[in-house]
Motif scaffolding. Sequence first.
Motif, PDB file in Angstrom:
ATOM      1  N   PHE A 196      18.133  11.732 -12.485  1.00 20.00           N
ATOM      2  CA  PHE A 196      18.244  10.854 -11.317  1.00 20.00           C
ATOM      3  C   PHE A 196      19.474  11.198 -10.495  1.00 20.00           C
ATOM      4  O   PHE A 196      19.425  11.247  -9.272  1.00 20.00           O
ATOM      5  N   GLY A 197      20.587  11.461 -11.164  1.00 21.33           N
ATOM      6  CA  GLY A 197      21.764  12.000 -10.493  1.00 21.33           C
ATOM      7  C   GLY A 197      22.703  10.958  -9.923  1.00 21.33           C
ATOM      8  O   GLY A 197      22.338   9.800  -9.697  1.00 21.33           O
ATOM      9  N   PRO A 198      23.950  11.373  -9.643  1.00 19.00           N
ATOM     10  CA  PRO A 198      24.974  10.433  -9.192  1.00 19.00           C
ATOM     11  C   PRO A 198      24.810   9.979  -7.745  1.00 19.00           C
ATOM     12  O   PRO A 198      25.223   8.875  -7.397  1.00 19.00           O
ATOM     13  N   GLN A 206      34.197   5.243  -5.441  1.00 18.00           N
ATOM     14  CA  GLN A 206      33.451   4.997  -6.674  1.00 18.00           C
ATOM     15  C   GLN A 206      32.334   6.019  -6.846  1.00 18.00           C
ATOM     16  O   GLN A 206      32.063   6.464  -7.969  1.00 18.00           O
ATOM     17  N   GLU A 207      31.696   6.413  -5.746  1.00 15.05           N
ATOM     18  CA  GLU A 207      30.653   7.437  -5.813  1.00 15.05           C
ATOM     19  C   GLU A 207      31.232   8.764  -6.287  1.00 15.05           C
ATOM     20  O   GLU A 207      30.633   9.464  -7.109  1.00 15.05           O
ATOM     21  N   GLN A 208      32.410   9.120  -5.781  1.00 17.50           N
ATOM     22  CA  GLN A 208      33.051  10.360  -6.223  1.00 17.50           C
ATOM     23  C   GLN A 208      33.391  10.304  -7.711  1.00 17.50           C
ATOM     24  O   GLN A 208      33.234  11.297  -8.442  1.00 17.50           O
ATOM     25  N   SER A 209      33.856   9.152  -8.172  1.00 12.80           N
ATOM     26  CA  SER A 209      34.157   9.008  -9.597  1.00 12.80           C
ATOM     27  C   SER A 209      32.891   9.130 -10.447  1.00 12.80           C
ATOM     28  O   SER A 209      32.898   9.759 -11.516  1.00 12.80           O
ATOM     29  N   LEU A 210      31.798   8.535  -9.977  1.00 16.20           N
ATOM     30  CA  LEU A 210      30.543   8.666 -10.711  1.00 16.20           C
ATOM     31  C   LEU A 210      30.095  10.126 -10.735  1.00 16.20           C
ATOM     32  O   LEU A 210      29.549  10.604 -11.741  1.00 16.20           O
ATOM     33  N   GLY A 211      30.343  10.839  -9.642  1.00 16.32           N
ATOM     34  CA  GLY A 211      30.027  12.268  -9.618  1.00 16.32           C
ATOM     35  C   GLY A 211      30.804  13.042 -10.670  1.00 16.32           C
ATOM     36  O   GLY A 211      30.272  13.954 -11.308  1.00 16.32           O
ATOM     37  N   GLY A 266      41.131  12.091 -12.980  1.00 13.13           N
ATOM     38  CA  GLY A 266      40.798  11.101 -13.985  1.00 13.13           C
ATOM     39  C   GLY A 266      39.881  10.007 -13.454  1.00 13.13           C
ATOM     40  O   GLY A 266      39.383  10.047 -12.327  1.00 13.13           O
ATOM     41  N   LEU A 267      39.667   9.017 -14.282  1.00 14.12           N
ATOM     42  CA  LEU A 267      38.819   7.881 -13.948  1.00 14.12           C
ATOM     43  C   LEU A 267      39.611   6.613 -14.188  1.00 14.12           C
ATOM     44  O   LEU A 267      39.987   6.314 -15.319  1.00 14.12           O
ATOM     45  N   THR A 326      37.930   1.437 -11.379  1.00  8.46           N
ATOM     46  CA  THR A 326      36.676   2.032 -10.913  1.00  8.46           C
ATOM     47  C   THR A 326      35.622   1.990 -12.009  1.00  8.46           C
ATOM     48  O   THR A 326      34.450   1.679 -11.753  1.00  8.46           O
ATOM     49  N   ALA A 327      36.044   2.304 -13.243  1.00 10.09           N
ATOM     50  CA  ALA A 327      35.105   2.247 -14.358  1.00 10.09           C
ATOM     51  C   ALA A 327      34.547   0.837 -14.518  1.00 10.09           C
ATOM     52  O   ALA A 327      33.352   0.650 -14.793  1.00 10.09           O
ATOM     53  N   GLY A 328      35.402  -0.174 -14.317  1.00  9.78           N
ATOM     54  CA  GLY A 328      34.945  -1.560 -14.420  1.00  9.78           C
ATOM     55  C   GLY A 328      33.895  -1.892 -13.382  1.00  9.78           C
ATOM     56  O   GLY A 328      32.905  -2.572 -13.674  1.00  9.78           O
ATOM     57  N   VAL A 329      34.113  -1.421 -12.145  1.00  6.64           N
ATOM     58  CA  VAL A 329      33.131  -1.662 -11.079  1.00  6.64           C
ATOM     59  C   VAL A 329      31.795  -1.021 -11.436  1.00  6.64           C
ATOM     60  O   VAL A 329      30.726  -1.633 -11.285  1.00  6.64           O
ATOM     61  N   ILE A 330      31.839   0.222 -11.921  1.00  8.42           N
ATOM     62  CA  ILE A 330      30.610   0.934 -12.272  1.00  8.42           C
ATOM     63  C   ILE A 330      29.872   0.204 -13.390  1.00  8.42           C
ATOM     64  O   ILE A 330      28.651   0.005 -13.325  1.00  8.42           O
TER      65      ILE A 330
END
Length: 526
Positions: free
Chosen positions: A153-155, A168-173, A213-214, A218-222
């Motif tokens: 499905f991809g980021p 947040q999208e860049q972090s998910l990438g 890093g992450l 941001t991790a919490g939002v995801i």
Amino acid sequence: MSDRETVPPATPAGADSLRDEARRIAAGYAFTGPALDLGALLWDGRCQAGAPVRVPLAMLNRHGLVAGATGTGKTKTLQLIAEQLSARGVPVFLADVKGDLSGIARPGQPDDRVRQRAAEVGRQWTPAGFPAEFFALGGLGHGIPVRATVTSFGPVLLSKVLRLNQTQEQSLGLIFHYADTKGLELIDLKDLRAVVAFLTSDEGKGELKGIGGLSSATAGVILRSLTAFEAQGMADFFGEPEFDTAGFLRTAEDGRGIVSVLELPAVQEKPQLFSTFLMWLLADLFHDLPEVGDVDKPKLVFFLDEAHLLFDGASRAFLDSITQTVRLIRSKGVGVFFVTQTPKDVPAEVLGQLGNRVQHALRAFTPDDEKALAATVRTFPRSAYDLEEVLTGLGTGEAVVTVLGENGSPTPVAATRLRAPESLMGPVDAAELDQAVRASSLHDRYAQAVDRESAYERLSARPPEEREPARRQSGAGAPAKAPKEEPSLVEQVVGSGMFRSLARSVGTQIGREITRSLFGTARRRR
């Protein structure tokens, strides 16, 4: 369908000029190549059986819109077009939100109204069923389960449906990049959760240090977005076996196109699930299909009933993605028809790409209805009709039509009495539907969900010495070491203890090529 004669008012003129105008409109639909028959021209109060209204088969990858108020016959129109496409050898995909399209697999029932309509439009009516397969998102409902893995499905698409901002999208990438590089299979949502949790833990936070890093925030939002996402029913959609979208491009043994009916009544209250699937499906097809340009007939035509569910509450990023997909997928030989109540349900940038229009009756009971009517009229080319009056006076099974002719230019606007579908106009019962699902050649391949070892299991099973790399690498009283140059991302990935452990268990999967399309979807060799 209506038993009465609808009188579409024309611009005042002499009798001769009216006849000339009717002949001009009819001539606009006199195509030389293969075409689908929609019905017959309505003019001067009568149905002109000798003036068929048609749409060229080669123009059906130029996309289209079927619109109209509730009860005006939109669903029957898409059924009429779908069964003619199937008869021409073109596979069809129907998103059946209300659950009343399964009858396309069974011959219709003749009655007086059907016979009368056939006589009015000057066409023979013969009951016929068409080859159909039935699908359900993640197995929610009656149908062969359709699933996708998180990895494929991809980021990019996932960020859009999670409504993440750019950071947040860049972090998910980065998270997907890390999982791709390490050979960590993201099969379902718990796999993605496990990787996010690892990368923010004491032992994992250094893995992405070289590229920013992450952050915990941001991790919490995801993670919170994933929780809301699952509440929409998404957990069932992500998993294996992943559906091969080439399954929607098949023809039957007799050469007719297979009609793939996605049964959606079980998820009609979960529009995000429907939207997510559509984005993945179109992106997957776009990635796999070759460029073909103009073709004699489409490779596949989509009909997306209740299209407003696709756009209600959609983010700007989602709309941009759909617009780009609709624009580009035409050159792959795929046509997309949106079926909804009014053209205003479809964003202007998408509406502008829909070359074929079938507009059923609209109602004007309120000021908002009147505005919608006026806006609809403005989307049509200039015509010989008073469209505001025509659109409020059309009967069930009648519509105003304009399509792209064989030279790519719009045909004259034509009020049309539409043909009746030859298949059953209504659903089959659940028992018959389940029987058809079990009889499908795809059932054994996709019916049973598989939960094999993936990122969640591998991260959970890491030995203790690899969960505490810092304690293992520096004992008590050891002399301090001189600072080293910060390793590159590649050195971090290859040198980490977790990588070495996973290399032993994953084997050749780490070396596989993961390619992501411009939509961010990943493809594996099938």
